[in-house]
Write a protein that holds these residues in place. Sequence first.
Motif, PDB file in Angstrom:
ATOM      1  N   LEU A  66       0.834  -1.207   0.000  1.00 43.26           N
ATOM      2  CA  LEU A  66       0.000   0.000   0.000  1.00 43.26           C
ATOM      3  C   LEU A  66       0.869   1.256   0.000  1.00 43.26           C
ATOM      4  O   LEU A  66       0.573   2.229  -0.703  1.00 43.26           O
ATOM      5  CB  LEU A  66      -0.930   0.001   1.222  1.00 43.26           C
ATOM      6  N   VAL A  67       1.942   1.224   0.791  1.00 40.42           N
ATOM      7  CA  VAL A  67       2.877   2.361   0.821  1.00 40.42           C
ATOM      8  C   VAL A  67       3.531   2.535  -0.542  1.00 40.42           C
ATOM      9  O   VAL A  67       3.690   3.657  -1.040  1.00 40.42           O
ATOM     10  CB  VAL A  67       3.950   2.146   1.918  1.00 40.42           C
ATOM     11  N   GLU A  68       3.906   1.411  -1.171  1.00 45.41           N
ATOM     12  CA  GLU A  68       4.535   1.455  -2.488  1.00 45.41           C
ATOM     13  C   GLU A  68       3.567   2.004  -3.536  1.00 45.41           C
ATOM     14  O   GLU A  68       3.961   2.770  -4.428  1.00 45.41           O
ATOM     15  CB  GLU A  68       4.994   0.047  -2.887  1.00 45.41           C
ATOM     16  N   GLN A  69       2.294   1.634  -3.428  1.00 43.93           N
ATOM     17  CA  GLN A  69       1.284   2.156  -4.358  1.00 43.93           C
ATOM     18  C   GLN A  69       1.182   3.674  -4.257  1.00 43.93           C
ATOM     19  O   GLN A  69       1.110   4.377  -5.268  1.00 43.93           O
ATOM     20  CB  GLN A  69      -0.075   1.520  -4.062  1.00 43.93           C
ATOM     21  N   GLN A  70       1.183   4.168  -3.028  1.00 51.29           N
ATOM     22  CA  GLN A  70       1.087   5.619  -2.814  1.00 51.29           C
ATOM     23  C   GLN A  70       2.293   6.334  -3.401  1.00 51.29           C
ATOM     24  O   GLN A  70       2.174   7.402  -4.008  1.00 51.29           O
ATOM     25  CB  GLN A  70       0.982   5.897  -1.306  1.00 51.29           C
ATOM     26  N   LYS A  71       3.468   5.728  -3.234  1.00 59.87           N
ATOM     27  CA  LYS A  71       4.693   6.308  -3.807  1.00 59.87           C
ATOM     28  C   LYS A  71       4.615   6.346  -5.327  1.00 59.87           C
ATOM     29  O   LYS A  71       5.016   7.335  -5.960  1.00 59.87           O
ATOM     30  CB  LYS A  71       5.916   5.502  -3.371  1.00 59.87           C
TER      31      LYS A  71
ATOM     32  N   GLU B  64      -2.103  22.281 -12.401  1.00 59.14           N
ATOM     33  CA  GLU B  64      -2.817  22.556 -11.149  1.00 59.14           C
ATOM     34  C   GLU B  64      -3.889  21.497 -10.889  1.00 59.14           C
ATOM     35  O   GLU B  64      -4.056  21.028  -9.755  1.00 59.14           O
ATOM     36  CB  GLU B  64      -3.451  23.945 -11.199  1.00 59.14           C
ATOM     37  N   ASP B  65      -4.609  21.116 -11.946  1.00 59.49           N
ATOM     38  CA  ASP B  65      -5.649  20.097 -11.808  1.00 59.49           C
ATOM     39  C   ASP B  65      -5.061  18.751 -11.393  1.00 59.49           C
ATOM     40  O   ASP B  65      -5.628  18.041 -10.549  1.00 59.49           O
ATOM     41  CB  ASP B  65      -6.422  19.942 -13.118  1.00 59.49           C
ATOM     42  N   SER B  66      -3.922  18.390 -11.990  1.00 64.00           N
ATOM     43  CA  SER B  66      -3.279  17.110 -11.664  1.00 64.00           C
ATOM     44  C   SER B  66      -2.856  17.068 -10.199  1.00 64.00           C
ATOM     45  O   SER B  66      -3.057  16.059  -9.511  1.00 64.00           O
ATOM     46  CB  SER B  66      -2.055  16.890 -12.568  1.00 64.00           C
ATOM     47  N   THR B  67      -2.277  18.170  -9.725  1.00 66.84           N
ATOM     48  CA  THR B  67      -1.855  18.237  -8.322  1.00 66.84           C
ATOM     49  C   THR B  67      -3.055  18.159  -7.396  1.00 66.84           C
ATOM     50  O   THR B  67      -3.034  17.445  -6.380  1.00 66.84           O
ATOM     51  CB  THR B  67      -1.088  19.545  -8.065  1.00 66.84           C
ATOM     52  N   ARG B  68      -4.131  18.873  -7.751  1.00 71.96           N
ATOM     53  CA  ARG B  68      -5.327  18.868  -6.921  1.00 71.96           C
ATOM     54  C   ARG B  68      -5.976  17.476  -6.902  1.00 71.96           C
ATOM     55  O   ARG B  68      -6.397  16.994  -5.843  1.00 71.96           O
ATOM     56  CB  ARG B  68      -6.321  19.895  -7.439  1.00 71.96           C
ATOM     57  N   MET B  69      -6.028  16.829  -8.057  1.00 72.48           N
ATOM     58  CA  MET B  69      -6.634  15.498  -8.120  1.00 72.48           C
ATOM     59  C   MET B  69      -5.806  14.478  -7.346  1.00 72.48           C
ATOM     60  O   MET B  69      -6.350  13.557  -6.732  1.00 72.48           O
ATOM     61  CB  MET B  69      -6.788  15.053  -9.579  1.00 72.48           C
ATOM     62  N   PHE B  70      -4.478  14.636  -7.362  1.00 72.38           N
ATOM     63  CA  PHE B  70      -3.635  13.714  -6.594  1.00 72.38           C
ATOM     64  C   PHE B  70      -3.896  13.879  -5.093  1.00 72.38           C
ATOM     65  O   PHE B  70      -3.988  12.885  -4.362  1.00 72.38           O
ATOM     66  CB  PHE B  70      -2.157  13.958  -6.895  1.00 72.38           C
ATOM     67  N   LYS B  71      -4.021  15.133  -4.643  1.00 76.83           N
ATOM     68  CA  LYS B  71      -4.302  15.372  -3.223  1.00 76.83           C
ATOM     69  C   LYS B  71      -5.641  14.744  -2.829  1.00 76.83           C
ATOM     70  O   LYS B  71      -5.763  14.150  -1.757  1.00 76.83           O
ATOM     71  CB  LYS B  71      -4.316  16.872  -2.937  1.00 76.83           C
ATOM     72  N   LYS B  72      -6.626  14.901  -3.730  1.00 78.80           N
ATOM     73  CA  LYS B  72      -7.939  14.319  -3.444  1.00 78.80           C
ATOM     74  C   LYS B  72      -7.861  12.798  -3.413  1.00 78.80           C
ATOM     75  O   LYS B  72      -8.418  12.156  -2.508  1.00 78.80           O
ATOM     76  CB  LYS B  72      -8.945  14.772  -4.520  1.00 78.80           C
ATOM     77  N   SER B  73      -7.174  12.219  -4.382  1.00 78.34           N
ATOM     78  CA  SER B  73      -7.054  10.756  -4.427  1.00 78.34           C
ATOM     79  C   SER B  73      -6.236  10.247  -3.242  1.00 78.34           C
ATOM     80  O   SER B  73      -6.468   9.136  -2.753  1.00 78.34           O
ATOM     81  CB  SER B  73      -6.397  10.319  -5.740  1.00 78.34           C
ATOM     82  N   LYS B  74      -5.283  11.079  -2.779  1.00 80.70           N
ATOM     83  CA  LYS B  74      -4.479  10.690  -1.614  1.00 80.70           C
ATOM     84  C   LYS B  74      -5.352  10.592  -0.368  1.00 80.70           C
ATOM     85  O   LYS B  74      -5.196   9.667   0.439  1.00 80.70           O
ATOM     86  CB  LYS B  74      -3.365  11.715  -1.392  1.00 80.70           C
TER      87      LYS B  74
ATOM     88  N   PHE C 190      -5.996   7.136   1.524  1.00 76.86           N
ATOM     89  CA  PHE C 190      -5.701   7.023   2.959  1.00 76.86           C
ATOM     90  C   PHE C 190      -6.868   6.360   3.692  1.00 76.86           C
ATOM     91  O   PHE C 190      -6.678   5.476   4.530  1.00 76.86           O
ATOM     92  CB  PHE C 190      -5.426   8.411   3.544  1.00 76.86           C
ATOM     93  N   GLN C 191      -8.089   6.778   3.353  1.00 75.25           N
ATOM     94  CA  GLN C 191      -9.273   6.194   3.976  1.00 75.25           C
ATOM     95  C   GLN C 191      -9.435   4.725   3.591  1.00 75.25           C
ATOM     96  O   GLN C 191      -9.739   3.870   4.433  1.00 75.25           O
ATOM     97  CB  GLN C 191     -10.524   6.984   3.568  1.00 75.25           C
ATOM     98  N   LEU C 192      -9.203   4.429   2.295  1.00 76.53           N
ATOM     99  CA  LEU C 192      -9.303   3.037   1.831  1.00 76.53           C
ATOM    100  C   LEU C 192      -8.264   2.153   2.510  1.00 76.53           C
ATOM    101  O   LEU C 192      -8.562   1.029   2.932  1.00 76.53           O
ATOM    102  CB  LEU C 192      -9.124   2.984   0.313  1.00 76.53           C
ATOM    103  N   HIS C 193      -7.026   2.670   2.617  1.00 76.72           N
ATOM    104  CA  HIS C 193      -5.950   1.905   3.264  1.00 76.72           C
ATOM    105  C   HIS C 193      -6.266   1.679   4.737  1.00 76.72           C
ATOM    106  O   HIS C 193      -6.007   0.591   5.282  1.00 76.72           O
ATOM    107  CB  HIS C 193      -4.622   2.639   3.126  1.00 76.72           C
ATOM    108  N   GLU C 194      -6.816   2.718   5.374  1.00 76.45           N
ATOM    109  CA  GLU C 194      -7.172   2.605   6.794  1.00 76.45           C
ATOM    110  C   GLU C 194      -8.244   1.535   6.988  1.00 76.45           C
ATOM    111  O   GLU C 194      -8.147   0.699   7.900  1.00 76.45           O
ATOM    112  CB  GLU C 194      -7.667   3.958   7.304  1.00 76.45           C
ATOM    113  N   ASP C 195      -9.262   1.556   6.147  1.00 74.29           N
ATOM    114  CA  ASP C 195     -10.333   0.556   6.234  1.00 74.29           C
ATOM    115  C   ASP C 195      -9.795  -0.850   5.981  1.00 74.29           C
ATOM    116  O   ASP C 195     -10.179  -1.812   6.673  1.00 74.29           O
ATOM    117  CB  ASP C 195     -11.443   0.867   5.222  1.00 74.29           C
ATOM    118  N   LEU C 196      -8.897  -0.961   4.994  1.00 77.51           N
ATOM    119  CA  LEU C 196      -8.329  -2.269   4.665  1.00 77.51           C
ATOM    120  C   LEU C 196      -7.471  -2.792   5.814  1.00 77.51           C
ATOM    121  O   LEU C 196      -7.521  -3.979   6.156  1.00 77.51           O
ATOM    122  CB  LEU C 196      -7.508  -2.167   3.380  1.00 77.51           C
TER     123      LEU C 196
END
Length: 318
Positions: free
Chosen positions: A6-11, A112-122, A126-132
Motif C-alpha cells: 500500500l505504501v509502495e502504491q502511494q509512492k 494545477e488540476d493534476s496536483t489537486r486530483m492527486f491530493k484528493k485521491s491521496k 488514505f481512507q481506503l488503506h485505513e479501512d483495509l
Amino acid sequence: EIRAQLVEQQKCLEQQTEMRVQLLQDLQDFFRKKSEIEMEYSRNLEKLAERFMAKTRSTKDHQQYKKDQNLLSPVNCWYLLLNQVRRESKDHATLSDIYLNNVIMRFMQISEDSTRMFKKSKEISFQLHEDLMKVLNELYTVMKTYHMYHAESISAESKLKEAEKQEEKQIGRSGDPVFHIRLEERHQRRSSVKKIEKMKEKRQAKYSENKLKSIKARNEYLLTLEATNASVFKYYIHDLSDLIDCCDLGYHASLNRALRTYLSAEYNLETSRHEGLDIIENAVDSLEPRSDKQRFMEMYPTAFCPPMKFEFQSHMGD
C-alpha cells in the motif's frame, strides 16, 4: 506485506503526478521559448518587408499600385512577395500570441488540476488503506484467538486422555483379588478412583468448553477470512483502479485539447501560407511579355503614342 504494498502504491501515484507536473512544466518552457522565437521571427519579417517597401513608396509603380494595381507582371510579383512576407509576419505574431496566452495557460491549468486530483485521491486512498488495515488487523486478531483456543483445546484433550489412562490403570488395580488387599488399602484405592473420576470429569468439562470455544473461534476465523478476502479483492480489482482513474481524471482529455490547439494554430499558419503562395503562383503564371508591353506603352503615352499623319506640304503652288 500488504501494508508495504500500500505504501509502495502511494509512492507510485505520487511519482506519476510528479512526472506529469514536470512534463507539463517542460511543455510550458518549450512553448514559451517557441513563442519568443515566433515573435522574433515575425519582427524580422516585418523589418524585411518594411525595408524594401520604403524604397518603393515614392516610385510611380507604388502610386499605380495604390491607385488600381494595374502593374507590370514582374512588379506585381514583387509587391505580392512583400505582401506575403508581411502576411507571414502577422501569422507568426498570432502564433506567438496563441502559444503564450492560450497553450501555456492550458498546460498550467492541467498541472494545477493534476496536483489537486492527486491530493484528493491521496485522501481517498488514505481512507481506503485505513479501512483495509482495520479488516486485516481484525483478521489477525481473530486468527490469533482461533490459534489460542485451538491450542487450549489440544492441551485439554491431552490432559483428558492422560486422566483416562490413569483411570484405566486404577480400574486395572481395582480388579486384583480383594482378599490380598487390606481394608485400609482398599479404602485408599476407592478414594483414589473417586479423585481420578472427579479429575476426569473436570478435564472432560474443560475439554468440552475449550473444544466449543475452538469451534466458535474457527468459524469466526473462517467468516472473517472470507470477508477479508472479499475486501482485499474489492480493493485491488475495483478501488485501486478507481483510485488511478481519480488521479487521471481529465488529464488526457485536457492535454488532448491543449495539443489540438497547437495543431490547429500550426495548420492555420500553413493554410495561410499556402493561400499566399497560391496568389504568388498565379502571379508568376501570369508573367506575360505581351501584356506587359501593352501596359508599359500605356504608362508612357507621350513617348509611345504614334505621331499625327504627315500632311502634304505644297511647294510653290504645286
